[in-house]
Motif scaffolding. Structure first.
Motif, PDB file in Angstrom:
ATOM      1  N   PRO A 122     -18.686 -23.952 -15.225  1.00  8.88           N
ATOM      2  CA  PRO A 122     -18.461 -24.875 -16.341  1.00  8.88           C
ATOM      3  C   PRO A 122     -18.058 -26.279 -15.916  1.00  8.88           C
ATOM      4  O   PRO A 122     -17.975 -27.184 -16.752  1.00  8.88           O
ATOM      5  CB  PRO A 122     -17.323 -24.213 -17.118  1.00  8.88           C
ATOM      6  N   SER A 123     -17.803 -26.499 -14.622  1.00  9.52           N
ATOM      7  CA  SER A 123     -17.368 -27.807 -14.147  1.00  9.52           C
ATOM      8  C   SER A 123     -18.388 -28.878 -14.514  1.00  9.52           C
ATOM      9  O   SER A 123     -19.596 -28.709 -14.310  1.00  9.52           O
ATOM     10  CB  SER A 123     -17.181 -27.775 -12.631  1.00  9.52           C
ATOM     11  N   LEU A 124     -17.914 -29.998 -15.045  1.00 11.98           N
ATOM     12  CA  LEU A 124     -18.791 -31.088 -15.447  1.00 11.98           C
ATOM     13  C   LEU A 124     -19.572 -31.627 -14.250  1.00 11.98           C
ATOM     14  O   LEU A 124     -20.767 -31.937 -14.358  1.00 11.98           O
ATOM     15  CB  LEU A 124     -17.973 -32.210 -16.093  1.00 11.98           C
ATOM     16  N   ARG A 125     -18.915 -31.741 -13.094  1.00 15.41           N
ATOM     17  CA  ARG A 125     -19.589 -32.256 -11.904  1.00 15.41           C
ATOM     18  C   ARG A 125     -20.703 -31.325 -11.450  1.00 15.41           C
ATOM     19  O   ARG A 125     -21.777 -31.776 -11.047  1.00 15.41           O
ATOM     20  CB  ARG A 125     -18.580 -32.460 -10.775  1.00 15.41           C
ATOM     21  N   VAL A 126     -20.450 -30.029 -11.504  1.00 12.92           N
ATOM     22  CA  VAL A 126     -21.475 -29.069 -11.101  1.00 12.92           C
ATOM     23  C   VAL A 126     -22.627 -29.083 -12.097  1.00 12.92           C
ATOM     24  O   VAL A 126     -23.807 -29.055 -11.716  1.00 12.92           O
ATOM     25  CB  VAL A 126     -20.878 -27.651 -10.968  1.00 12.92           C
ATOM     26  N   ARG A 127     -22.308 -29.155 -13.393  1.00 13.61           N
ATOM     27  CA  ARG A 127     -23.367 -29.226 -14.409  1.00 13.61           C
ATOM     28  C   ARG A 127     -24.226 -30.473 -14.198  1.00 13.61           C
ATOM     29  O   ARG A 127     -25.454 -30.444 -14.354  1.00 13.61           O
ATOM     30  CB  ARG A 127     -22.742 -29.235 -15.802  1.00 13.61           C
ATOM     31  N   LEU A 128     -23.584 -31.586 -13.856  1.00 11.20           N
ATOM     32  CA  LEU A 128     -24.311 -32.827 -13.599  1.00 11.20           C
ATOM     33  C   LEU A 128     -25.237 -32.663 -12.392  1.00 11.20           C
ATOM     34  O   LEU A 128     -26.380 -33.139 -12.403  1.00 11.20           O
ATOM     35  CB  LEU A 128     -23.333 -33.971 -13.364  1.00 11.20           C
ATOM     36  N   ALA A 129     -24.744 -31.959 -11.373  1.00  9.10           N
ATOM     37  CA  ALA A 129     -25.566 -31.724 -10.183  1.00  9.10           C
ATOM     38  C   ALA A 129     -26.820 -30.929 -10.540  1.00  9.10           C
ATOM     39  O   ALA A 129     -27.916 -31.236 -10.062  1.00  9.10           O
ATOM     40  CB  ALA A 129     -24.748 -30.985  -9.120  1.00  9.10           C
ATOM     41  N   TYR A 130     -26.672 -29.912 -11.394  1.00 10.34           N
ATOM     42  CA  TYR A 130     -27.827 -29.111 -11.801  1.00 10.34           C
ATOM     43  C   TYR A 130     -28.801 -29.936 -12.648  1.00 10.34           C
ATOM     44  O   TYR A 130     -30.010 -29.678 -12.631  1.00 10.34           O
ATOM     45  CB  TYR A 130     -27.371 -27.878 -12.577  1.00 10.34           C
ATOM     46  N   TRP A 131     -28.281 -30.919 -13.372  1.00 10.49           N
ATOM     47  CA  TRP A 131     -29.149 -31.760 -14.194  1.00 10.49           C
ATOM     48  C   TRP A 131     -29.978 -32.707 -13.331  1.00 10.49           C
ATOM     49  O   TRP A 131     -31.168 -32.903 -13.555  1.00 10.49           O
ATOM     50  CB  TRP A 131     -28.296 -32.561 -15.179  1.00 10.49           C
ATOM     51  N   VAL A 132     -29.347 -33.292 -12.302  1.00  7.38           N
ATOM     52  CA  VAL A 132     -30.018 -34.307 -11.506  1.00  7.38           C
ATOM     53  C   VAL A 132     -30.841 -33.711 -10.360  1.00  7.38           C
ATOM     54  O   VAL A 132     -31.808 -34.331  -9.891  1.00  7.38           O
ATOM     55  CB  VAL A 132     -28.992 -35.324 -10.954  1.00  7.38           C
ATOM     56  N   ALA A 133     -30.492 -32.496  -9.903  1.00  8.03           N
ATOM     57  CA  ALA A 133     -31.151 -31.915  -8.730  1.00  8.03           C
ATOM     58  C   ALA A 133     -32.676 -31.819  -8.870  1.00  8.03           C
ATOM     59  O   ALA A 133     -33.401 -32.223  -7.944  1.00  8.03           O
ATOM     60  CB  ALA A 133     -30.551 -30.542  -8.425  1.00  8.03           C
TER      61      ALA A 133
END
Length: 370
Positions: A122-133
């Motif tokens: 649920p971490s926002l940073r991890v979610r962002l990583a999955y969005w940009v990857a």
């Protein structure tokens, strides 16, 4: 001799960390100079790292904060190939490689079904990583290394990644001499002195692994003198124990925590069950096959079908179907003979270190040793 770098968050108890530890050793065995870099540091799998592998720890509080230090390290230590593992680490590695001018030598890897795994943390940073990857995967010069065909197809079908953006390399799960290896005695007392059949499962106590379905299936078994051991740590331990108590099977279910040698435990069991809701290439399933112990797995996306040859090697059942899982376990416990033992062991051989390292060297360098 090639200089190779593996980039991880740390060497915690996850499957990716264990496989990268094994890969590092296998690459050294193949005649390479290998460095394993951790963005933070430490972890239980550090104990299994080959002493010939160089270790570097950046001690960053968060993975994202490691970009400047990693970029500096890459500028001052030139490698023939760099391999990052896990989505959020991949994003950090891509940024650092771009800043250091080493992007042409960077390779990243996906270890799980991307379309499912992106919802786990649920971490926002991890979610962002999955969005940009996925966008970055289209732009980097080297294809993403996926642990199975299913993981590669999932990445292509559910993200911006194209087919030319992915390639496949098998996990180095087993020692080359696994057929001759004498396993130690099991740790668990239910396996050391067996008074009734024992079912074993291995994995993080997380929603992905479907252990709630397994406990439900276990409670439905017509055989009442059977025990279940689930090896692994995780946040759902109390919830799973509450479920076992509610179903009246708590006295026959144990969650003893992490085991450093799951093969020794599975080898002494009567049946191994993989109850996952999704996977990449489940290493626990390969290790179970290597012991010759009967196995049952869910037909989850995306690894078990490939490993079990769509059910030819061992039974596959639907995900989240405790009745079907209970029937498959019951059938296995009731079987009077086992004719597939050698088939299971042969299926596991694909994931030996020597074979797997060739697929990685092909992906990293475009060549492999003979």
């Amino acid at each position: 001799m090639k200089k190779l770098l593996i980039i991880l968050h740390d060497l915690g108890a996850g499957g990716a960390e264990k496989m990268m530890t094994r890969l590092a050793g296998a690459l050294v065995d193949a005649g390479n100079d290998v460095t394993l870099l951790m963005l933070t540091g430490g972890g239980i799998n550090a104990a299994g790292l080959d002493p010939r592998v160089k270790q570097v720890e950046l001690h960053s509080g968060r993975s994202a904060n490691a970009v400047p230090a990693l970029a500096q390290f890459l500028r001052h230590n030139r490698f023939d190939a760099q391999l990052a593992a896990l989505t959020h680490v991949n994003v950090v590695a891509i940024a650092a490689a771009a800043l250091s001018g080493t992007l042409s030598r960077l390779h990243v890897s996906e270890r799980n079904a991307f379309s499912h795994d992106k919802y786990v943390n649920p971490s926002l940073r991890v979610r962002l990583a999955y969005w940009v990857a996925p966008l970055l995967y289209r732009l980097i010069p080297n294809p993403v290394i996926c642990v199975s065909r299913g993981v590669a197809e999932d990445l292509v079908q559910t993200t911006l990644a194209r087919r030319r953006d992915v390639t496949i390399a098998d996990n180095p799960v087993l020692d080359n001499d696994f057929r001759e290896r004498l396993l130690p005695a099991p740790e668990h007392h239910w396996l050391r002195v067996k008074t009734m059949p024992v079912i074993v499962a291995v994995g993080r106590l997380a929603h992905q692994k479907g252990f709630d379905t397994l406990i439900d299936a276990f409670a439905r078994l017509p055989q009442r003198t059977v025990r279940l051991i689930i090896f692994g740590d995780g946040t759902l331990r109390a919830q799973l124990l509450d479920q076992a108590r509610a179903l009246g099977v708590a006295d026959r279910v144990d969650l003893p925590g992490y085991t450093p040698d799951p093969m020794a435990q599975v080898a002494a069991a009567d049946c191994f069950v993989l109850s996952s809701r999704f996977e990449g290439s489940p290493n626990a399933l390969v290790e179970a096959l290597a012991t010759g112990t009967p196995v049952i797995a869910t037909r989850c996306p995306h690894g078990p079908q490939d490993i079990l040859d769509d059910g030819a090697v061992a039974p596959l059942v639907a995900v989240d179907d405790p009745a079907a899982l209970a029937q498959a376990i019951s059938d296995q416990l009731s079987a009077t003979s086992d004719t597939r033992r050698q088939t299971r062991i042969d299926a596991a051989a694909r994931f030996m270190n020597a074979r797997a390292v060739k697929t990685y060297l092909n992906a990293l360098l475009g060549s492999a040793p003979p």
